[in-house]
Each structure stands twice: as C-alpha cells, then as structure tokens.
Design a protein around this motif. Structure first.
Motif, PDB file in Angstrom:
ATOM      1  N   PHE A  53      -8.868  -8.121   4.370  1.00 33.86           N
ATOM      2  CA  PHE A  53      -8.140  -9.532   4.238  1.00 33.86           C
ATOM      3  C   PHE A  53      -7.665 -10.328   3.189  1.00 33.86           C
ATOM      4  N   ARG A  54      -9.234 -10.102   2.243  1.00 35.78           N
ATOM      5  CA  ARG A  54      -9.350 -11.031   1.112  1.00 35.78           C
ATOM      6  C   ARG A  54      -9.247  -9.677  -0.255  1.00 35.78           C
ATOM      7  N   THR A  55      -7.733  -9.176   0.154  1.00 33.13           N
ATOM      8  CA  THR A  55      -7.338  -8.237  -1.063  1.00 33.13           C
ATOM      9  C   THR A  55      -5.891  -8.372  -0.820  1.00 33.13           C
ATOM     10  N   ILE A  56      -5.013  -7.766  -1.576  1.00 26.35           N
ATOM     11  CA  ILE A  56      -3.608  -8.117  -1.474  1.00 26.35           C
ATOM     12  C   ILE A  56      -2.724  -7.887  -0.142  1.00 26.35           C
ATOM     13  N   THR A  57      -3.155  -6.748  -0.096  1.00 25.77           N
ATOM     14  CA  THR A  57      -2.663  -5.876   0.593  1.00 25.77           C
ATOM     15  C   THR A  57      -3.363  -6.381   1.889  1.00 25.77           C
ATOM     16  N   GLY A  58      -4.403  -6.650   1.814  1.00 28.32           N
ATOM     17  CA  GLY A  58      -4.879  -7.178   3.033  1.00 28.32           C
ATOM     18  C   GLY A  58      -4.330  -8.262   3.677  1.00 28.32           C
ATOM     19  N   PHE A  59      -3.834  -8.830   2.475  1.00 30.35           N
ATOM     20  CA  PHE A  59      -4.150 -10.452   3.532  1.00 30.35           C
ATOM     21  C   PHE A  59      -2.194 -10.694   2.980  1.00 30.35           C
ATOM     22  N   GLN A  60      -1.818  -9.348   2.813  1.00 27.88           N
ATOM     23  CA  GLN A  60      -0.158  -9.748   3.083  1.00 27.88           C
ATOM     24  C   GLN A  60       0.474  -8.622   4.887  1.00 27.88           C
ATOM     25  N   GLY A 108      -1.380  -1.759 -10.099  1.00 34.54           N
ATOM     26  CA  GLY A 108      -3.296  -2.152  -9.299  1.00 34.54           C
ATOM     27  C   GLY A 108      -3.941  -2.963  -8.952  1.00 34.54           C
ATOM     28  N   GLY A 109      -4.933  -3.038  -8.222  1.00 35.00           N
ATOM     29  CA  GLY A 109      -5.972  -3.863  -7.365  1.00 35.00           C
ATOM     30  C   GLY A 109      -4.491  -3.066  -6.272  1.00 35.00           C
ATOM     31  N   GLY A 110      -5.049  -3.787  -5.067  1.00 35.62           N
ATOM     32  CA  GLY A 110      -4.060  -3.164  -3.656  1.00 35.62           C
ATOM     33  C   GLY A 110      -3.143  -3.872  -3.506  1.00 35.62           C
ATOM     34  N   GLY A 111      -2.969  -3.866  -4.684  1.00 37.25           N
ATOM     35  CA  GLY A 111      -1.097  -4.301  -4.867  1.00 37.25           C
ATOM     36  C   GLY A 111      -0.298  -3.101  -4.580  1.00 37.25           C
ATOM     37  N   SER A 112      -0.672  -2.391  -4.967  1.00 37.66           N
ATOM     38  CA  SER A 112       0.414  -0.899  -5.220  1.00 37.66           C
ATOM     39  C   SER A 112      -0.349  -0.288  -4.088  1.00 37.66           C
ATOM     40  N   GLN A 113      -1.065  -0.328  -2.827  1.00 32.62           N
ATOM     41  CA  GLN A 113      -0.759   0.600  -1.374  1.00 32.62           C
ATOM     42  C   GLN A 113       0.526  -0.586  -0.839  1.00 32.62           C
ATOM     43  N   LYS A 114       1.209   0.088   0.228  1.00 36.93           N
ATOM     44  CA  LYS A 114       2.026  -0.121   1.064  1.00 36.93           C
ATOM     45  C   LYS A 114       1.689  -1.492   2.098  1.00 36.93           C
ATOM     46  N   THR A 115       2.118  -2.345   2.430  1.00 34.43           N
ATOM     47  CA  THR A 115       1.276  -3.151   3.659  1.00 34.43           C
ATOM     48  C   THR A 115       1.901  -2.959   4.423  1.00 34.43           C
ATOM     49  N   PRO A 116       1.359  -2.621   5.758  1.00 30.21           N
ATOM     50  CA  PRO A 116       2.359  -2.160   7.394  1.00 30.21           C
ATOM     51  C   PRO A 116       2.952  -2.919   7.712  1.00 30.21           C
ATOM     52  N   LEU A 117       4.101  -3.799   8.426  1.00 32.50           N
ATOM     53  CA  LEU A 117       4.381  -4.247   9.221  1.00 32.50           C
ATOM     54  C   LEU A 117       4.607  -3.951  10.136  1.00 32.50           C
ATOM     55  N   LYS A 162      15.770  -7.554   5.289  1.00 33.00           N
ATOM     56  CA  LYS A 162      14.903  -6.727   5.440  1.00 33.00           C
ATOM     57  C   LYS A 162      13.330  -7.354   5.424  1.00 33.00           C
ATOM     58  N   GLN A 163      12.007  -6.924   5.565  1.00 35.54           N
ATOM     59  CA  GLN A 163      11.245  -7.730   5.232  1.00 35.54           C
ATOM     60  C   GLN A 163      10.292  -7.239   4.396  1.00 35.54           C
ATOM     61  N   ASP A 164      10.085  -8.239   3.436  1.00 42.70           N
ATOM     62  CA  ASP A 164       9.727  -7.250   1.799  1.00 42.70           C
ATOM     63  C   ASP A 164       8.292  -8.377   1.538  1.00 42.70           C
ATOM     64  N   PHE A 165       7.337  -7.742   0.937  1.00 45.84           N
ATOM     65  CA  PHE A 165       6.371  -7.975   0.190  1.00 45.84           C
ATOM     66  C   PHE A 165       6.364  -7.980  -1.486  1.00 45.84           C
ATOM     67  N   SER A 166       7.098  -7.145  -2.005  1.00 49.59           N
ATOM     68  CA  SER A 166       7.025  -7.018  -2.856  1.00 49.59           C
ATOM     69  C   SER A 166       7.447  -8.586  -3.686  1.00 49.59           C
ATOM     70  N   LEU A 167       6.314  -9.614  -3.611  1.00 46.24           N
ATOM     71  CA  LEU A 167       6.116 -10.671  -4.100  1.00 46.24           C
ATOM     72  C   LEU A 167       6.348 -10.824  -6.073  1.00 46.24           C
ATOM     73  N   GLY A 168       7.604 -11.167  -6.578  1.00 41.06           N
ATOM     74  CA  GLY A 168       7.688 -11.257  -8.099  1.00 41.06           C
ATOM     75  C   GLY A 168       6.849 -11.831  -9.081  1.00 41.06           C
ATOM     76  N   ILE A 169       5.796 -11.417  -9.095  1.00 43.53           N
ATOM     77  CA  ILE A 169       4.630 -11.963  -9.895  1.00 43.53           C
ATOM     78  C   ILE A 169       4.085 -11.549 -10.587  1.00 43.53           C
TER      79      ILE A 169
END
Length: 438
Positions: free
Chosen positions: A332-339, A118-127, A431-438
């Motif tokens: 940058f105010r979306t989850i993926t953008g902020f990450q 749901g929302g921006g969190g389902s998108q892959k965060t560019p590293l 590794k780097q990981d932004f799949s924060l458990g919330i």
C-alpha cells in the motif's frame, strides 16, 4: 536534459486553472464606486465590476482585472462563473458532460511515455467492484478464515456498502441478512485486511438495536475469533470516543484556511506557529497517527484482530483503516497499492465524497476527512521517504483530483449512487479513473 523534465506536473490542470467545483467564494469589486459583493447563484449584480476575486478550496486566491474589457462583458463573466460554479443538481457537474475517452486519447502520453509508465503505476488498479477483485485481495493477504460474500448484489442489503465484501467464513449468509437490520445503515462488519500472523482488521457501523446488541456483538466476535489461526481474542476500538468528529475536523480546517489565506502574513508572522497550533489541525493529525500506531501494535505484536467501530462507519474508520494498512503493508506504499487502498477503503466502502467535498455547495456535512488522511500519509512520507514509491506531489495531485469533478471516483456518496446515476444514457461516460495526470 533540462531539469524540469524530471519534475512531476499535473496534466489535468494547468498552473492557473481553477475547476468550478474548487471555487469556494466569488467576490466582485468596483474600485471607483468602492463597492463589493459576494456573488451567489442566481443573484443580480447592480454595478459593473472592475475586479473579480476567486477564493479556492485549495487555499489559492485568483484575481482578475477588467481594465481592458467592457463593463457589460465583465459583468457577464462574473455572473456566469457564479452560476456554473454552484450547480443545484448532481447532473449539472462537468463530469456528466465530459467524455473520458477523448481525454485519454489526447493525453495518454507525457514526454513521449505513457502515463503511469514505470514503477507500480503501470499496473492496473483493482476497483473492487467484482467478486474476483476481493478474492484476489483475500488470497494476497493470506486470509484463510475469510470469504467473499455476495448477499449485497444489486445493493439489496445496504446502499452504502459494495456489492461484494469479505466476512468470516463461519458466518452464513442468512445470519448476515438477519444481523444487517440491527446496524446503522445496515453496514454490517466487513473485512479490510489481514496480517501474516492471522490477525484481521475489520470495520463496522454501530448496532442501533440495543436489545440485540450484546447477542449480535458476541456472534460477530466469535466468528472473527474463529477466523484467526490461533483463535485469539478481538480488540474493539470505538473511534467516536477516541478521535475528533467530522465537525471538529471541519472547524479546524476553516481556522487553518483563515490563517493561511485571509490573514496578512506580516501581521501574524511572530505568532504564526502558535496560531497554527491553535487551529488544532496538527493536533488532529497527531491523534489519528497515534491511534493508528496503537492499533498496529495490537495487530502485529499482540496478534489480536481489531474491529473499528463508528456510528455510520464511513468517515473516521476510513482514515484509521487506511493508515494501519499503509503502516503495515508495503504494497500500500506503492502507487498501485495506494490507489487500490483508496478504492477499497474510501470509494467502495461508501465514503460520502459528494457531501464531504460539497460539490453542490449546499451540504452541511462538508468536512476535509480525505485531506486529513492525505496529510497523515504525508507525515509518514516525510519520516520514511524511501518506504514510499510516490512523492508529496502525487498526494497533492490526488487531492486536486477530488476538486476537479472530472471522473466518477471522487464524485459520489456511495458505489450505489454512482451505479444509479450511470443508468442515465447521458452519463455513460462517467467512470472511475485512477490514471492521474502527473
């Protein structure tokens, strides 16, 4: 449906879990003998403790009683926690023994839905580890006068810059290589973001070669001006002169923690707000927000490109560059953008997480710079909640993640250090990981 199913919760940590890297101080007590000792690494305990108090970096205080355990086992528990919570080497941190794949297989779902669904969190965060990630960001912002530079591949120029970064198109690679020697840490100017009107946000360390300073600054500013569609001038912001330094921030944080944790609330209730103001933490929050807002005006209304100058360019500029982009760019105010913003302006830009978070308990450079950024973001979130895709819970979990030392994202001082450590076969799981458990 129960209300609690709508509440965010941290899936990395239980309510009473305390990561070893989150422990600030360990105190053992014996009620009968009226003895107390602050435990450090490799210290002996000459009495059998009846109580263990753990002071955490996140303001928690956890107490354990040993009323039903044997005296020797209580002593062993205290000494073990003291030993493992204060590692002497980076590779002794838990992340180096942690198998990330195992965690994701077992905890990839919450309430039957994938994490981040749901929302921006389902998108892959560019590293921002590759040329293509930076190129996509340049195209996303429409920065036509800028190009991705690869002269730092293999970290041949600077160990505290990413392998790829963005520079004015008119600056040749050979010129950049020559200029780099004059900057502190060889951190030459690099692009952060571009406004739709053509103005750009740039970060740089200071030029240490005084004799060459004027010449190099002129060349850099001319190149940035050429990258602007209207050829507008450049506005330089010296952050070291306009904002509190990291030592000031650390002092304010220590006072804030003392007020919130150590002093009995009943005794300070009447003067609590004035005591809070005296810590200067809120003053510093205001200072960073005010300065970021001023630069937003310069970028948007005056249509001038902004260059953020800082001695090393790895602390204050992280906050200001991030705040400006949060204020101006809805992405940058979306989850993926902020990450992606944190990845771009903090992780890959060389913010020294290892030193500032003091994971090894021996750094004199500890300072809650990242926490200050999260606090300033929270202030914006409180004022304009509908403008953000995430809540304050997300910010809290994000801060918790810096203390978990579970992934490589918030563990190292630079991308080069992370790559260097990852060459060891023992730690390929880091590794780097932004799949924060919330």
């Amino acid at each position: 449906m129960p209300l609690q199913k709508f509440h965010y919760r941290n899936l990395l940590l239980g309510e009473h879990d305390v990561p070893l890297t989150c422990i600030e101080q360990i105190v053992t007590l014996n009620d009968h003998k009226r003895k107390q000792k602050v435990l450090g690494p490799n210290q002996k305990l000459k009495f059998n403790p009846t109580e263990l108090i753990i002071y955490c970096k996140d303001f928690r205080i956890v107490r354990f009683r040993f009323d039903e355990s044997g005296p020797e086992s209580a002593k062993k528990v205290c000494l073990a926690i003291a030993h493992y919570s204060q590692p002497t080497d980076l590779q002794l941190l838990f992340a180096f023994e942690y198998v990330g794949k195992k965690y994701h297989n077992s905890a990839s779902k919450a309430n039957g839905a994938p994490l981040g669904a749901g929302g921006g969190g389902s998108q892959k965060t560019p590293l921002f580890e590759t040329y293509s990630d930076w190129d996509r960001e340049v195209k996303r912002t429409g920065a036509s006068g800028w190009r991705v530079c690869s002269i730092n591949e293999g970290y041949m120029i600077s160990t505290c810059l990413p392998e790829y970064f963005v520079v004015p198109s008119s600056l040749a690679d050979q010129d950049l290589k020559v200029f780099s020697h004059s900057f502190v840490g060889r951190r030459m100017p690099f692009w952060c973001w571009s406004h739709s009107n053509g103005s750009a946000l740039v970060r740089t360390a200071l030029i240490r070669d005084v004799l060459q300073q004027r010449k190099i600054e002129q060349r850099i500013c001319n190149a940035i001006t050429k990258s602007h569609p209207q050829r507008n001038d450049v506005y330089k912001s010296d952050l070291d002169k306009t904002l509190p330094n990291i030592q000031d921030i650390q002092v304010a944080f220590v006072k804030l923690k003392q007020l919130c944790v150590n002093e009995p609330f009943e005794e300070t209730e009447e003067k609590w707000l004035s005591s809070l103001e005296n810590t200067r933490w809120l003053e510093y929050v205001r200072a960073f927000l005010k300065h970021a807002a001023e630069l937003v005006y310069v970028l948007e209304s005056k249509r001038l490109s902004v260059v953020l100058q800082e001695e090393e360019g790895r602390d204050l500029s992280c906050i200001i560059a991030s705040l400006v982009q949060v204020m101006l760019d809805p992405y940058f105010r979306t989850i993926t953008g902020f990450q992606s913003l944190i990845q771009k302006e903090w992780v890959m830009a060389g913010y020294p997480f290892l030193d500032r978070c003091n994971h090894l308990k021996r750094s004199e450079k500890e300072a809650p710079v990242f926490l200050l950024f999260l606090d300033t973001t929270w202030q914006l979130l409180e004022q304009c909640p509908a403008a953000f895709e995430f809540s304050e819970t997300y910010l809290a979990v994000l801060h918790d993640s810096t203390r978990v030392a579970l992934f490589g994202t918030f563990l190292f001082n630079s991308p080069h250090q992370r790559v260097q450590q990852s060459t060891d076969s023992r730690i390929k799981g880091i590794k780097q990981d932004f799949s924060l458990g919330i």
